[in-house]
Design a protein around this motif. Structure first.
Motif, PDB file in Angstrom:
ATOM      1  N   GLY A 103      -4.671   2.549   5.024  1.00 36.42           N
ATOM      2  CA  GLY A 103      -4.950   1.964   3.706  1.00 36.42           C
ATOM      3  C   GLY A 103      -3.691   1.807   2.874  1.00 36.42           C
ATOM      4  O   GLY A 103      -3.507   0.803   2.183  1.00 36.42           O
ATOM      5  N   ALA A 104      -2.813   2.807   2.939  1.00 38.02           N
ATOM      6  CA  ALA A 104      -1.545   2.717   2.205  1.00 38.02           C
ATOM      7  C   ALA A 104      -0.663   1.599   2.763  1.00 38.02           C
ATOM      8  O   ALA A 104      -0.010   0.867   2.007  1.00 38.02           O
ATOM      9  CB  ALA A 104      -0.809   4.051   2.271  1.00 38.02           C
TER      10      ALA A 104
ATOM     11  N   SER B   8      -6.087   7.100   5.991  1.00 37.90           N
ATOM     12  CA  SER B   8      -5.488   6.968   4.655  1.00 37.90           C
ATOM     13  C   SER B   8      -4.153   6.238   4.730  1.00 37.90           C
ATOM     14  O   SER B   8      -3.826   5.443   3.858  1.00 37.90           O
ATOM     15  CB  SER B   8      -5.288   8.345   4.031  1.00 37.90           C
ATOM     16  N   TRP B   9      -3.395   6.517   5.774  1.00 39.41           N
ATOM     17  CA  TRP B   9      -2.111   5.857   5.935  1.00 39.41           C
ATOM     18  C   TRP B   9      -2.287   4.374   6.241  1.00 39.41           C
ATOM     19  O   TRP B   9      -1.472   3.553   5.827  1.00 39.41           O
ATOM     20  CB  TRP B   9      -1.304   6.535   7.041  1.00 39.41           C
TER      21      TRP B   9
ATOM     22  N   GLY C 232      -1.970  -1.633   1.484  1.00 38.75           N
ATOM     23  CA  GLY C 232      -1.617  -1.780   0.068  1.00 38.75           C
ATOM     24  C   GLY C 232      -0.171  -2.195  -0.121  1.00 38.75           C
ATOM     25  O   GLY C 232       0.139  -3.052  -0.957  1.00 38.75           O
ATOM     26  N   VAL C 233       0.724  -1.606   0.650  1.00 40.16           N
ATOM     27  CA  VAL C 233       2.140  -1.981   0.569  1.00 40.16           C
ATOM     28  C   VAL C 233       2.312  -3.445   0.965  1.00 40.16           C
ATOM     29  O   VAL C 233       3.057  -4.193   0.320  1.00 40.16           O
ATOM     30  CB  VAL C 233       2.993  -1.055   1.469  1.00 40.16           C
TER      31      VAL C 233
END
Length: 113
Positions: free
Chosen positions: A50-51, A47-48, A54-55
């Motif tokens: 993916g984050a 999940s991190w 995204g950033v």
């Protein structure tokens, strides 16, 4: 003709070579991906990643807006975004392979140990 020689290669490669603002999202992607690999808990690591991607996508768009050139905006933005996602993906792949190898070594220790 002399003007074309001073600007380097033509076409897509030439536009990518002359574009600005690609290094900022790519370096940020590498830093964030390495931070996730070393800091994030194992259960939420994907999940991190993916984050972090995204950033980097948002940063690549903001950098291109700050540059303020309309010529080649879509090419620069997509190149910066794709490069960022690929960097995060490569770091996560290497981290996943290292995790698999470490898990395999713990599950199947060497015969002499």
């Amino acid at each position: 003709m002399a003007d074309a020689d001073t600007h380097g290669p033509r076409g897509l490669i030439g536009r990518i070579a002359r574009s600005q603002g690609l290094l900022v999202p790519w370096v940020l992607a590498l830093v964030l991906a390495l931070a996730v690999a070393f800091v994030a808990p194992v259960g939420v690591r994907w999940s991190w990643y993916g984050a972090a991607a995204g950033v980097c996508l948002i940063v690549s768009f903001v950098v291109q807006i700050i540059i303020g050139r309309s010529d080649g905006f879509l090419l620069r933005t997509s190149t910066a975004s794709l490069g960022s996602v690929l960097i995060v993906g490569l770091v996560s792949l290497v981290e996943a392979l290292l995790t698999v190898v470490a898990t395999g070594l713990q599950t199947f220790p060497a015969a002499g140990a």
